[in-house]
Design an enzyme around this catalytic site. Structure first.
Site, PDB file in Angstrom:
ATOM      1  N   GLU A  28       0.831  -1.206   0.000  1.00 30.29           N
ATOM      2  CA  GLU A  28       0.000   0.000   0.000  1.00 30.29           C
ATOM      3  C   GLU A  28       0.865   1.256   0.000  1.00 30.29           C
ATOM      4  O   GLU A  28       1.419   1.652   1.028  1.00 30.29           O
ATOM      5  CB  GLU A  28      -0.937   0.014   1.217  1.00 30.29           C
ATOM      6  CG  GLU A  28      -1.980  -1.094   1.202  1.00 30.29           C
ATOM      7  CD  GLU A  28      -2.988  -0.940   0.085  1.00 30.29           C
ATOM      8  OE1 GLU A  28      -3.298   0.202  -0.315  1.00 30.29           O
ATOM      9  OE2 GLU A  28      -3.477  -1.979  -0.405  1.00 30.29           O
ATOM     10  N   GLU A  69      -6.485   3.976   6.899  1.00 32.56           N
ATOM     11  CA  GLU A  69      -5.824   3.542   5.660  1.00 32.56           C
ATOM     12  C   GLU A  69      -5.760   2.021   5.593  1.00 32.56           C
ATOM     13  O   GLU A  69      -5.918   1.437   4.513  1.00 32.56           O
ATOM     14  CB  GLU A  69      -4.425   4.146   5.554  1.00 32.56           C
ATOM     15  CG  GLU A  69      -3.765   3.914   4.217  1.00 32.56           C
ATOM     16  CD  GLU A  69      -4.528   4.539   3.061  1.00 32.56           C
ATOM     17  OE1 GLU A  69      -4.929   3.784   2.135  1.00 32.56           O
ATOM     18  OE2 GLU A  69      -4.721   5.758   3.066  1.00 32.56           O
ATOM     19  N   GLU A  76     -10.479  -2.291  -0.354  1.00 32.50           N
ATOM     20  CA  GLU A  76     -10.031  -2.373  -1.741  1.00 32.50           C
ATOM     21  C   GLU A  76      -9.604  -3.790  -2.110  1.00 32.50           C
ATOM     22  O   GLU A  76      -9.920  -4.274  -3.198  1.00 32.50           O
ATOM     23  CB  GLU A  76      -8.890  -1.392  -1.991  1.00 32.50           C
ATOM     24  CG  GLU A  76      -9.343   0.048  -1.970  1.00 32.50           C
ATOM     25  CD  GLU A  76      -8.214   1.029  -2.219  1.00 32.50           C
ATOM     26  OE1 GLU A  76      -7.030   0.610  -2.319  1.00 32.50           O
ATOM     27  OE2 GLU A  76      -8.511   2.230  -2.314  1.00 32.50           O
TER      28      GLU A  76
END
Length: 118
Positions: A28, A69, A76
């Site tokens: 990420e 996050e 996602e």
């Protein structure tokens, strides 16, 4: 199926958490950027905060960005695992995750501004 309890459960859960953090750092980009910012801002919070409450507020706001996050990355990953085809609901889920990170970042700005300038 065998379910762990007590100290064994805590040790395994900690291992899974560390595995998740390692994966976030590896995969990420946004998490790496936010982690880099935190590496500069955490010492700054200790330097600029005048008491424990101010430091805790400043650090807490930074940790929320990292936590959101991670959740955004999880959303996602799950959406992409289901299908890479464009789908309105999939896009909405990703947008919601992104919006949560944005709100956490706004929170950092508001908290730090209030602590430093109010």
């Amino acid at each position: 199926m065998y379910k762990t309890t007590g100290l064994t459960h805590l040790i395994k859960a900690t291992g899974y958490s560390l595995k998740g953090l390692k994966s976030a750092v590896k995969f990420e980009t946004a998490f790496r950027h936010e982690l880099l910012a935190a590496l500069f801002l955490v010492p700054l919070a200790f330097w600029l905060g005048e008491n424990g409450i101010e430091i805790a507020l400043m650090l807490g706001s930074l940790l929320l960005v990292l936590a959101f996050e991670l959740i955004n990355g999880a959303i996602e990953a799950v959406v992409d695992r289901i299908s890479l085809d464009h789908n309105e609901l999939s896009g909405r889920a990703k947008d919601f995750g992104s919006a949560s990170v944005f709100i956490a970042m706004v929170n950092v700005v508001v908290v730090w501004a209030l602590v430093l300038f109010y």
